[in-house]
Write an enzyme that holds these catalytic residues in place. Structure first.
Site, mmCIF file in Angstrom:
data_model
loop_
_atom_site.group_PDB
_atom_site.id
_atom_site.type_symbol
_atom_site.label_atom_id
_atom_site.label_comp_id
_atom_site.label_asym_id
_atom_site.label_seq_id
_atom_site.Cartn_x
_atom_site.Cartn_y
_atom_site.Cartn_z
ATOM 1 N N VAL A 37 25.299 -58.930 -41.192
ATOM 2 C CA VAL A 37 24.528 -57.745 -41.561
ATOM 3 C C VAL A 37 24.783 -56.573 -40.617
ATOM 4 O O VAL A 37 24.396 -55.433 -40.929
ATOM 5 C CB VAL A 37 23.015 -58.042 -41.633
ATOM 6 C CG1 VAL A 37 22.712 -59.055 -42.722
ATOM 7 C CG2 VAL A 37 22.467 -58.483 -40.281
ATOM 8 N N THR A 60 15.095 -64.091 -34.743
ATOM 9 C CA THR A 60 13.679 -64.459 -34.616
ATOM 10 C C THR A 60 13.368 -65.256 -33.349
ATOM 11 O O THR A 60 12.251 -65.747 -33.199
ATOM 12 C CB THR A 60 13.226 -65.277 -35.840
ATOM 13 O OG1 THR A 60 14.054 -66.440 -35.958
ATOM 14 C CG2 THR A 60 13.313 -64.448 -37.112
ATOM 15 N N TYR A 123 11.389 -58.481 -29.223
ATOM 16 C CA TYR A 123 11.452 -58.819 -30.647
ATOM 17 C C TYR A 123 10.667 -57.803 -31.479
ATOM 18 O O TYR A 123 11.159 -57.277 -32.477
ATOM 19 C CB TYR A 123 10.897 -60.219 -30.868
ATOM 20 C CG TYR A 123 10.699 -60.598 -32.318
ATOM 21 C CD1 TYR A 123 11.780 -60.773 -33.171
ATOM 22 C CD2 TYR A 123 9.418 -60.792 -32.845
ATOM 23 C CE1 TYR A 123 11.600 -61.116 -34.506
ATOM 24 C CE2 TYR A 123 9.227 -61.142 -34.165
ATOM 25 C CZ TYR A 123 10.325 -61.296 -34.993
ATOM 26 O OH TYR A 123 10.140 -61.631 -36.302
#
Length: 281
Positions: A37, A60, A123
């Protein structure tokens, strides 16, 4: 419609693909090995001919992101931008999955979809940047924030609690972090329902109703696993320090789902009772 699902081999992506196939949709599942991506040209090729692109691809590893923020940013922010531009170029809607970590965790009432963002972890910062990139692209996008995910097709809190509880006979679990345990199948259903309803672009929250602490969720998991004899001790976040700060309050407001004709997810305990057999195997 033709759907493209990125992150299709992950815990959520697998359930999104399964839900689409159950509804007879034309779906192209793309895992990490199928699509990078961070490559805009590859994203454009993947989105060609799609009506909807669902972005489940994400970095994640919350704790690892504290020392690998650039890698997390590449997937969570640059990847989100690339897929947004690719979807726009194909004339497709984008469903972009995000997280409660974009908020500061200091609230006492559920976070509204338009609540100010103040992430405290690497994150969270990279996911907030991804949301910003999607919005800045002008793409017709649904941002679907979720939290405390568990599912059949990946590592998750219930599996860990059942395994470690059975091995050690005792668990210490944080009792001062509150959230909404949410089954990936329910998130997949919500994503499809929002698209089917023609929901306006914007942010929506895909979480179960109700709330509990990690300690409360662990107790429910042990009961479902037949491990009631395991000793379960509540501890504070200060006693269980992690590299990345965790939000103390991760309860998200889902009221705008009903406003667009989409049924919110039921109470977390009821949904866990339905999910437990599949998740724990």
């Amino acid at each position: 419609m033709r759907w493209v699902v990125t992150g299709a081999t992950g815990m959520l992506g697998t359930d999104v693909v399964a839900a689409l196939r159950e509804r007879g949709e034309d779906v192209a599942p793309l895992g990490r090995a199928d699509l990078d991506v961070t490559d805009l040209a590859a994203c454009r090729r993947a989105a060609a001919g799609a009506d909807v692109v669902v972005n489940c691809a994400a970095h994640t590893a919350v704790d690892a992101a504290e020392t690998e923020e650039a890698a997390a940013f590449a997937v969570n922010a640059v990847g989100a931008r690339n897929l947004a531009l690719a979807a726009a170029g194909a004339g497709a809607r984008l469903v972009h999955v995000s997280t409660d970590y974009v908020f500061d965790g200091d609230a006492t009432e559920p976070y509204a979809p338009d609540a100010p963002q103040a992430p405290r972890s690497a994150y969270g910062r990279t996911k907030a940047a991804g949301e910003w990139a999607v919005a800045a692209s002008g793409t017709d996008a649904l941002v679907l924030r979720t939290a405390w995910l568990y599912g059949e097709h990946g590592a998750c809190f219930p599996k860990t609690m059942a395994r470690v509880g059975a091995e050690r006979g005792a668990l210490s679990v944080v009792d001062d972090q509150v959230g909404q345990p949410t089954w990936t199948r329910d998130v997949a259903r919500l994503a499809l329902d929002l698209v089917a309803a023609g929901a306006p672009a914007g942010a929506y929250h895909a979480v179960s109703a109700g709330r509990c602490s990690w300690f409360g969720f662990a107790a429910a998991v042990l009961a479902s696993a037949g491990l009631e004899r395991v000793s379960l001790e509540p501890v504070t976040s200060a006693e269980f320090v992690r590299p990345a700060p965790r939000p103390a309050f991760s309860v998200l407001d889902t009221s705008n789902l009903a406003a667009v004709g989409v049924q919110p997810v039921g109470d977390w305990r009821e949904r866990w009772e339905v999910a437990a057999a599949a998740v724990l195997g």
